[in-house]
Motif scaffolding. Structure first.
Motif, PDB file in Angstrom:
ATOM      1  N   GLY A 162       0.793  -1.228   0.000  1.00 29.34           N
ATOM      2  CA  GLY A 162       0.000   0.000   0.000  1.00 29.34           C
ATOM      3  C   GLY A 162       0.820   1.270   0.000  1.00 29.34           C
ATOM      4  O   GLY A 162       0.247   2.365  -0.087  1.00 29.34           O
ATOM      5  N   GLY A 163       2.140   1.133   0.094  1.00 29.28           N
ATOM      6  CA  GLY A 163       2.979   2.329   0.115  1.00 29.28           C
ATOM      7  C   GLY A 163       2.749   3.174   1.359  1.00 29.28           C
ATOM      8  O   GLY A 163       2.549   4.393   1.269  1.00 29.28           O
ATOM      9  N   HIS A 164       2.787   2.525   2.516  1.00 27.58           N
ATOM     10  CA  HIS A 164       2.550   3.216   3.782  1.00 27.58           C
ATOM     11  C   HIS A 164       3.787   3.138   4.674  1.00 27.58           C
ATOM     12  O   HIS A 164       4.553   2.168   4.622  1.00 27.58           O
ATOM     13  CB  HIS A 164       1.377   2.575   4.540  1.00 27.58           C
ATOM     14  CG  HIS A 164       0.034   2.981   4.052  1.00 27.58           C
ATOM     15  ND1 HIS A 164      -0.576   4.155   4.432  1.00 27.58           N
ATOM     16  CD2 HIS A 164      -0.831   2.366   3.208  1.00 27.58           C
ATOM     17  CE1 HIS A 164      -1.761   4.242   3.849  1.00 27.58           C
ATOM     18  NE2 HIS A 164      -1.941   3.167   3.096  1.00 27.58           N
ATOM     19  N   TYR A 165       3.951   4.139   5.503  1.00 26.45           N
ATOM     20  CA  TYR A 165       4.933   4.071   6.584  1.00 26.45           C
ATOM     21  C   TYR A 165       4.359   3.173   7.681  1.00 26.45           C
ATOM     22  O   TYR A 165       3.136   2.996   7.785  1.00 26.45           O
ATOM     23  CB  TYR A 165       5.210   5.466   7.134  1.00 26.45           C
ATOM     24  CG  TYR A 165       5.720   6.437   6.103  1.00 26.45           C
ATOM     25  CD1 TYR A 165       7.074   6.444   5.748  1.00 26.45           C
ATOM     26  CD2 TYR A 165       4.865   7.336   5.473  1.00 26.45           C
ATOM     27  CE1 TYR A 165       7.547   7.339   4.780  1.00 26.45           C
ATOM     28  CE2 TYR A 165       5.333   8.216   4.516  1.00 26.45           C
ATOM     29  CZ  TYR A 165       6.674   8.215   4.172  1.00 26.45           C
ATOM     30  OH  TYR A 165       7.126   9.080   3.208  1.00 26.45           O
ATOM     31  N   LEU A 166       5.246   2.633   8.497  1.00 25.49           N
ATOM     32  CA  LEU A 166       4.769   1.775   9.581  1.00 25.49           C
ATOM     33  C   LEU A 166       3.894   2.568  10.554  1.00 25.49           C
ATOM     34  O   LEU A 166       2.911   2.043  11.079  1.00 25.49           O
ATOM     35  CB  LEU A 166       5.948   1.142  10.329  1.00 25.49           C
ATOM     36  CG  LEU A 166       5.560   0.205  11.470  1.00 25.49           C
ATOM     37  CD1 LEU A 166       4.701  -0.956  10.973  1.00 25.49           C
ATOM     38  CD2 LEU A 166       6.805  -0.329  12.188  1.00 25.49           C
ATOM     39  N   VAL A 167       4.236   3.827  10.772  1.00 31.24           N
ATOM     40  CA  VAL A 167       3.434   4.634  11.698  1.00 31.24           C
ATOM     41  C   VAL A 167       2.024   4.861  11.142  1.00 31.24           C
ATOM     42  O   VAL A 167       1.085   5.051  11.916  1.00 31.24           O
ATOM     43  CB  VAL A 167       4.125   5.980  12.008  1.00 31.24           C
ATOM     44  CG1 VAL A 167       5.366   5.769  12.858  1.00 31.24           C
ATOM     45  CG2 VAL A 167       4.445   6.745  10.740  1.00 31.24           C
ATOM     46  N   ASP A 168       1.867   4.825   9.817  1.00 34.25           N
ATOM     47  CA  ASP A 168       0.518   4.891   9.239  1.00 34.25           C
ATOM     48  C   ASP A 168      -0.304   3.701   9.703  1.00 34.25           C
ATOM     49  O   ASP A 168      -1.485   3.828  10.055  1.00 34.25           O
ATOM     50  CB  ASP A 168       0.583   4.860   7.705  1.00 34.25           C
ATOM     51  CG  ASP A 168       1.322   6.040   7.103  1.00 34.25           C
ATOM     52  OD1 ASP A 168       1.605   6.999   7.843  1.00 34.25           O
ATOM     53  OD2 ASP A 168       1.615   5.987   5.898  1.00 34.25           O
ATOM     54  N   VAL A 169       0.324   2.518   9.656  1.00 32.26           N
ATOM     55  CA  VAL A 169      -0.352   1.285  10.065  1.00 32.26           C
ATOM     56  C   VAL A 169      -0.709   1.338  11.544  1.00 32.26           C
ATOM     57  O   VAL A 169      -1.830   0.982  11.941  1.00 32.26           O
ATOM     58  CB  VAL A 169       0.544   0.073   9.757  1.00 32.26           C
ATOM     59  CG1 VAL A 169      -0.109  -1.220  10.262  1.00 32.26           C
ATOM     60  CG2 VAL A 169       0.820  -0.018   8.261  1.00 32.26           C
ATOM     61  N   LEU A 170       0.229   1.780  12.361  1.00 29.35           N
ATOM     62  CA  LEU A 170      -0.037   1.872  13.796  1.00 29.35           C
ATOM     63  C   LEU A 170      -1.168   2.859  14.083  1.00 29.35           C
ATOM     64  O   LEU A 170      -2.036   2.602  14.933  1.00 29.35           O
ATOM     65  CB  LEU A 170       1.236   2.290  14.533  1.00 29.35           C
ATOM     66  CG  LEU A 170       2.422   1.319  14.427  1.00 29.35           C
ATOM     67  CD1 LEU A 170       3.639   1.884  15.160  1.00 29.35           C
ATOM     68  CD2 LEU A 170       2.046  -0.048  14.984  1.00 29.35           C
ATOM     69  N   ALA A 171      -1.168   3.974  13.364  1.00 29.92           N
ATOM     70  CA  ALA A 171      -2.232   4.964  13.552  1.00 29.92           C
ATOM     71  C   ALA A 171      -3.586   4.394  13.131  1.00 29.92           C
ATOM     72  O   ALA A 171      -4.604   4.642  13.790  1.00 29.92           O
ATOM     73  CB  ALA A 171      -1.915   6.227  12.756  1.00 29.92           C
TER      74      ALA A 171
END
Length: 340
Positions: free
Chosen positions: A306-315
């Protein structure tokens, strides 16, 4: 012999005439009974519409988003192809049309499934447009900050990408899991609806609506192009799913085509929030463990696929857990208040 003044009773013609007159009277009487005044007919139509589009916070939220979209499009000089509106409107109408018939409207399983399906179609289209309009505001990007947060918790996005590329079978499997979001949503709506789990179905819809609204709202002050652009990987990765992002920000793209919409929001990750909401929606069913596995893979796939940072996932995970906790607290509170 009959007397000269005696006249035969005229029975045939008179009785036929009287019968015809009585028949006409009956037809007129029936017409007066069955004819519905225009005001009453209009009231019946309004009653059907109200039963189809039952007032609820979800309908109100959808209407508010549509109003915002409409005002922004008109004032900003945007273009929306009529064909894309017709496609979405046709799908919306196709779900609601069966509810014009009593046999479908009175069936709780069918009516609940169709109402939620129709509303999801309308809401998804409206919020997709809103997400594009928000991106066009060209607010300052937060990619550098998100990448720094990833490094601070020990996550190296480029290293994970290299590992995934070295394991193509795993990469492909995670890609399938990541693409399963919409099919899962459709399945959950049909399954919960036709198994008469109306409370879980309505809760799923409300949780999804709330997650989308929060994600779109947060993307306004915190836009991000994603790791693909931040690490200049567009040449080696297929970044076509984010091709509209910079075109919207520099003003090159002024057409909002519902058939060409892309997911342009980075933080929080909607895929992650959706995965957790899908699992929660299927609790108490035999399919729960399968949804846990599939959506666990979807979350694992989100940073790279998905082209996301890990912090995006955590959020996204924090957002989903917060909404679920609030929903359970609100439902429990309503139950306590309803007890004698």
């Amino acid at each position: 012999m009959r007397s000269p003044g005696h006249q035969l009773p005229i029975t045939g013609r008179v009785s036929s005439f009287e019968a015809g007159a009585k028949h006409v009277d009956r037809v007129e009487a029936n017409r007066k009974v069955t004819t519905t005044p225009p005001s009453q007919a209009l009231q019946q139509v309004m009653d059907v519409l109200r039963s189809i589009c039952q007032p609820s916070p979800a309908w109100v939220a959808t209407l508010v988003v549509l109003i915002i979209d409409g005002g922004w499009i008109v004032l900003g000089g945007w273009t929306v192809p009529p064909s894309s509106v017709a496609t979405t409107g046709g799908a919306f109408a196709a779900f609601l049309t069966p509810l014009c018939f009593d046999r479908y409207r009175d069936d709780v399983r069918i009516s609940g499934t169709l109402r939620v399906g129709a509303l999801l179609i309308l809401f998804t289209g409206a919020t997709a447009i809103l997400s594009y309009l928000v991106v066009s505001t060209n607010a300052n990007l937060v990619d550098a900050r998100l990448a720094a947060w990833d490094r601070s918790i020990g996550f190296d996005w480029l290293t994970v990408l290299q590992w995934m590329q070295a394991h193509p079978s795993i990469h492909a499997s995670l890609g399938v899991a990541y693409s399963s979001g919409l099919p899962q949503m459709a399945f959950v709506v049909v399954f919960l609806g036709f198994t008469a789990r109306s409370a879980q179905l309505n809760e799923f819809m409300c949780l999804y609506f709330a997650a989308v609204l929060v994600v779109v709202a947060l993307s306004w002050p915190f836009p991000a192009a994603g790791p693909w652009a931040h690490y200049s990987l567009s040449a080696m990765l297929d970044a076509s799913s984010m091709s509209h992002f910079h075109l919207l920000r520099d003003g090159s793209l002024r057409t909002l085509d519902l058939k060409e919409m892309q997911g342009l929001i980075s933080i929080p990750s909607l895929h992650t929030a959706l995965a957790m909401i899908l699992v929660y929606a299927m609790r108490g069913t035999r399919l729960f463990s399968g949804f846990v596995l599939l959506n666990g893979l979807m979350i694992l796939a989100t940073p790279i696929e998905g082209g996301h940072y890990l912090v995006d996932v955590l959020a996204g995970a924090v957002l989903a857990l917060t909404l679920i906790a609030f929903s359970r607290f609100w439902v429990a509170g309503a139950f306590r208040r309803s007890r004698p």
